[in-house]
Design a protein around this motif. Sequence first.
Motif, PDB file in Angstrom:
ATOM      1  N   MET A 134       6.669  23.310   3.029  1.00 33.29           N
ATOM      2  CA  MET A 134       7.869  22.801   3.005  1.00 33.29           C
ATOM      3  C   MET A 134       7.429  21.448   2.430  1.00 33.29           C
ATOM      4  N   ARG A 135       8.174  21.028   1.199  1.00 34.75           N
ATOM      5  CA  ARG A 135       7.933  19.603   0.635  1.00 34.75           C
ATOM      6  C   ARG A 135       8.445  18.659   1.577  1.00 34.75           C
ATOM      7  N   ARG A 136       7.986  17.526   1.456  1.00 35.51           N
ATOM      8  CA  ARG A 136       8.484  16.190   2.494  1.00 35.51           C
ATOM      9  C   ARG A 136       9.677  15.630   1.873  1.00 35.51           C
ATOM     10  N   LYS A 137      10.537  15.420   2.598  1.00 36.49           N
ATOM     11  CA  LYS A 137      11.803  15.090   2.339  1.00 36.49           C
ATOM     12  C   LYS A 137      11.929  13.618   2.432  1.00 36.49           C
ATOM     13  N   VAL A 138      12.241  12.708   1.473  1.00 34.52           N
ATOM     14  CA  VAL A 138      12.255  11.271   1.512  1.00 34.52           C
ATOM     15  C   VAL A 138      13.595  10.690   0.972  1.00 34.52           C
ATOM     16  N   ILE A 139      14.202   9.528   1.551  1.00 32.57           N
ATOM     17  CA  ILE A 139      15.055   8.670   0.907  1.00 32.57           C
ATOM     18  C   ILE A 139      14.220   7.546   0.670  1.00 32.57           C
ATOM     19  N   ILE A 140      14.418   7.136  -0.603  1.00 33.37           N
ATOM     20  CA  ILE A 140      13.719   5.544  -0.981  1.00 33.37           C
ATOM     21  C   ILE A 140      14.750   4.469  -0.886  1.00 33.37           C
ATOM     22  N   ASP A 141      14.596   3.624  -0.039  1.00 34.07           N
ATOM     23  CA  ASP A 141      15.453   2.454   0.126  1.00 34.07           C
ATOM     24  C   ASP A 141      14.774   1.122  -0.575  1.00 34.07           C
ATOM     25  N   GLN A 142      15.222   0.843  -1.708  1.00 28.99           N
ATOM     26  CA  GLN A 142      14.454   0.099  -2.652  1.00 28.99           C
ATOM     27  C   GLN A 142      15.207  -1.217  -3.236  1.00 28.99           C
ATOM     28  N   ASP A 143      15.082  -2.181  -3.263  1.00 25.11           N
ATOM     29  CA  ASP A 143      15.592  -3.310  -4.371  1.00 25.11           C
ATOM     30  C   ASP A 143      14.893  -3.187  -5.647  1.00 25.11           C
ATOM     31  N   THR A 144      15.742  -2.467  -6.614  1.00 23.37           N
ATOM     32  CA  THR A 144      14.932  -1.997  -7.820  1.00 23.37           C
ATOM     33  C   THR A 144      15.124  -2.745  -8.903  1.00 23.37           C
ATOM     34  N   LEU A 145      14.450  -3.959  -8.841  1.00 24.24           N
ATOM     35  CA  LEU A 145      14.405  -5.035  -9.843  1.00 24.24           C
ATOM     36  C   LEU A 145      13.560  -4.432 -10.863  1.00 24.24           C
ATOM     37  N   GLY A 146      13.919  -4.565 -11.928  1.00 26.91           N
ATOM     38  CA  GLY A 146      13.255  -3.970 -13.191  1.00 26.91           C
ATOM     39  C   GLY A 146      13.176  -4.854 -14.501  1.00 26.91           C
ATOM     40  N   PRO A 147      12.678  -4.346 -15.683  1.00 29.17           N
ATOM     41  CA  PRO A 147      12.148  -2.901 -15.768  1.00 29.17           C
ATOM     42  C   PRO A 147      10.850  -3.019 -15.111  1.00 29.17           C
ATOM     43  N   ALA A 148      10.292  -1.745 -14.753  1.00 30.08           N
ATOM     44  CA  ALA A 148       9.002  -1.590 -14.340  1.00 30.08           C
ATOM     45  C   ALA A 148       8.541  -2.589 -13.134  1.00 30.08           C
ATOM     46  N   GLY A 149       7.375  -3.138 -12.943  1.00 32.54           N
ATOM     47  CA  GLY A 149       7.349  -3.952 -11.916  1.00 32.54           C
ATOM     48  C   GLY A 149       6.884  -3.223 -10.791  1.00 32.54           C
ATOM     49  N   THR A 150       6.550  -3.968  -9.520  1.00 31.15           N
ATOM     50  CA  THR A 150       6.025  -3.408  -8.216  1.00 31.15           C
ATOM     51  C   THR A 150       7.150  -2.552  -7.824  1.00 31.15           C
ATOM     52  N   ASN A 151       8.547  -2.741  -7.961  1.00 30.80           N
ATOM     53  CA  ASN A 151       9.571  -2.185  -7.165  1.00 30.80           C
ATOM     54  C   ASN A 151       9.484  -0.760  -7.672  1.00 30.80           C
ATOM     55  N   LEU A 152       9.861  -0.801  -9.185  1.00 36.42           N
ATOM     56  CA  LEU A 152      10.109   0.602  -9.781  1.00 36.42           C
ATOM     57  C   LEU A 152       8.884   1.288 -10.154  1.00 36.42           C
ATOM     58  N   GLN A 153       7.782   0.704 -10.078  1.00 37.54           N
ATOM     59  CA  GLN A 153       6.439   1.564 -10.387  1.00 37.54           C
ATOM     60  C   GLN A 153       6.279   2.309  -8.923  1.00 37.54           C
ATOM     61  N   ALA A 154       6.715   1.793  -7.972  1.00 34.33           N
ATOM     62  CA  ALA A 154       6.529   2.349  -6.411  1.00 34.33           C
ATOM     63  C   ALA A 154       7.501   3.951  -6.511  1.00 34.33           C
ATOM     64  N   VAL A 155       8.585   3.580  -7.061  1.00 36.20           N
ATOM     65  CA  VAL A 155       9.691   4.502  -7.047  1.00 36.20           C
ATOM     66  C   VAL A 155       9.251   5.721  -7.961  1.00 36.20           C
ATOM     67  N   ALA A 156       8.525   5.258  -9.280  1.00 33.42           N
ATOM     68  CA  ALA A 156       7.926   6.368 -10.047  1.00 33.42           C
ATOM     69  C   ALA A 156       6.692   7.088  -9.342  1.00 33.42           C
ATOM     70  N   LEU A 157       5.991   6.339  -8.554  1.00 28.47           N
ATOM     71  CA  LEU A 157       4.730   7.148  -7.776  1.00 28.47           C
ATOM     72  C   LEU A 157       5.396   8.445  -7.012  1.00 28.47           C
ATOM     73  N   LEU A 158       6.446   7.995  -6.220  1.00 31.43           N
ATOM     74  CA  LEU A 158       7.201   8.926  -5.149  1.00 31.43           C
ATOM     75  C   LEU A 158       7.893   9.947  -6.075  1.00 31.43           C
ATOM     76  N   LEU A 159       8.386   9.806  -7.139  1.00 34.23           N
ATOM     77  CA  LEU A 159       9.216  10.673  -7.812  1.00 34.23           C
ATOM     78  C   LEU A 159       8.352  11.766  -8.495  1.00 34.23           C
ATOM     79  N   ASN A 160       7.018  11.106  -8.971  1.00 36.21           N
ATOM     80  CA  ASN A 160       6.083  11.972  -9.539  1.00 36.21           C
ATOM     81  C   ASN A 160       4.937  12.811  -8.469  1.00 36.21           C
ATOM     82  N   ALA A 161       5.135  12.246  -7.364  1.00 43.77           N
ATOM     83  CA  ALA A 161       4.283  13.042  -6.521  1.00 43.77           C
ATOM     84  C   ALA A 161       4.550  14.560  -5.959  1.00 43.77           C
ATOM     85  N   PRO A 162       3.440  15.366  -5.967  1.00 46.34           N
ATOM     86  CA  PRO A 162       3.482  16.798  -5.694  1.00 46.34           C
ATOM     87  C   PRO A 162       4.053  17.021  -4.208  1.00 46.34           C
ATOM     88  N   GLU A 163       4.579  17.875  -4.138  1.00 42.89           N
ATOM     89  CA  GLU A 163       5.009  18.264  -2.585  1.00 42.89           C
ATOM     90  C   GLU A 163       6.232  17.057  -2.077  1.00 42.89           C
TER      91      GLU A 163
END
Length: 330
Positions: free
Chosen positions: A1-30
């Motif tokens: 079963m894939r691990r379900k997650v809600i990302i609660d994030q202040d998504t300042l961008g472009p890129a930077g620590t906030n959105l780079q963390a979001v990208a990691l979670l979006l691309n993580a398998p499972e």
Amino acid sequence: MRRKVIIDQDTLGPAGTNLQAVALLLNAPEIEVLAITVPTGDHWRDQQVRHALRLLEIMVRTEIPVAPGAEMPLASTPATVAAWEAVHGKLVYNGAWDLTRPGRWADPREVCDLPEGNPKSPPAAEAASDLIVRLARRHPGEISLWCGAPFTNVALALALEPRLPELIREVHFMGGSFAPATAAREFVQNPRREFNLRFDPEAARTVLRAPWRRLVCAPIDISQNERATPDLFARIARAGTPLAAYLDRFGRRDRPMWDEVAAATWIDPTLVTRTERHHLDVETIPDAAWGETLHRPAGSPGATGTAAEVQLALDVPRFRDLFVDLCSRP
């Protein structure tokens, strides 16, 4: 079963620590990202929502809803913080309210064009706190809350659903500071005053005192000295994907990887090489210690809330390899 997650994030961008963390979670398998919820923090909510929507378009993940959350903290305002500063001294960083920084403004509803292009996708019609509660009720015991922002959205969700700690599998958050080994001006000023907890201390106190099944803290101590270096982005750029091109253009070089570390240690907890268990809290009395991270060892008499697993040391080579791998995936 894939691990379900809600990302609660202040998504300042472009890129930077906030959105780079979001990208990691979006691309993580499972990993199944159910939603992204956005409060005001590093910037105003509405501008950050636009950055999050644009990232999802670039990554072709527009099926994930982006829900606007709290526009203001539970109690703090620019005026109350300015009054505190008049007595205790200017804070080094004030997020959305720091009008001395480029690209900040006073009106929370104002938005401007994005360097990475404006999003065509709309935000969710549902408020962040309502969405968190609805999904938690639908998937009891299955969802993790990954939080890289001030805790306002989560505190509001707790007010709507007091059983939320029973319904959520775990809360894993970036925030707090104990004794980081750094010469950064913000933490030389006060090593225990970290922005995510300090920006809305009342919300942080509410969340940290709740009886969660599991609470994991990735504080400044584990991430402050891990820098986003040019070689990381050069390795990612070779992937030739839209995300790689976005990071090659906008990725923040030589900045601490606060949120990326917190995302990576949720994805792979074996990256953490040392932890301690503490009951956490935040000082809410508006004196000189306002906003400081407080802690008691696990099991201390009178402590409230779930004792947090506080992450204090990182397997740096493996973290950097994971960052490159996940950001390079198609």
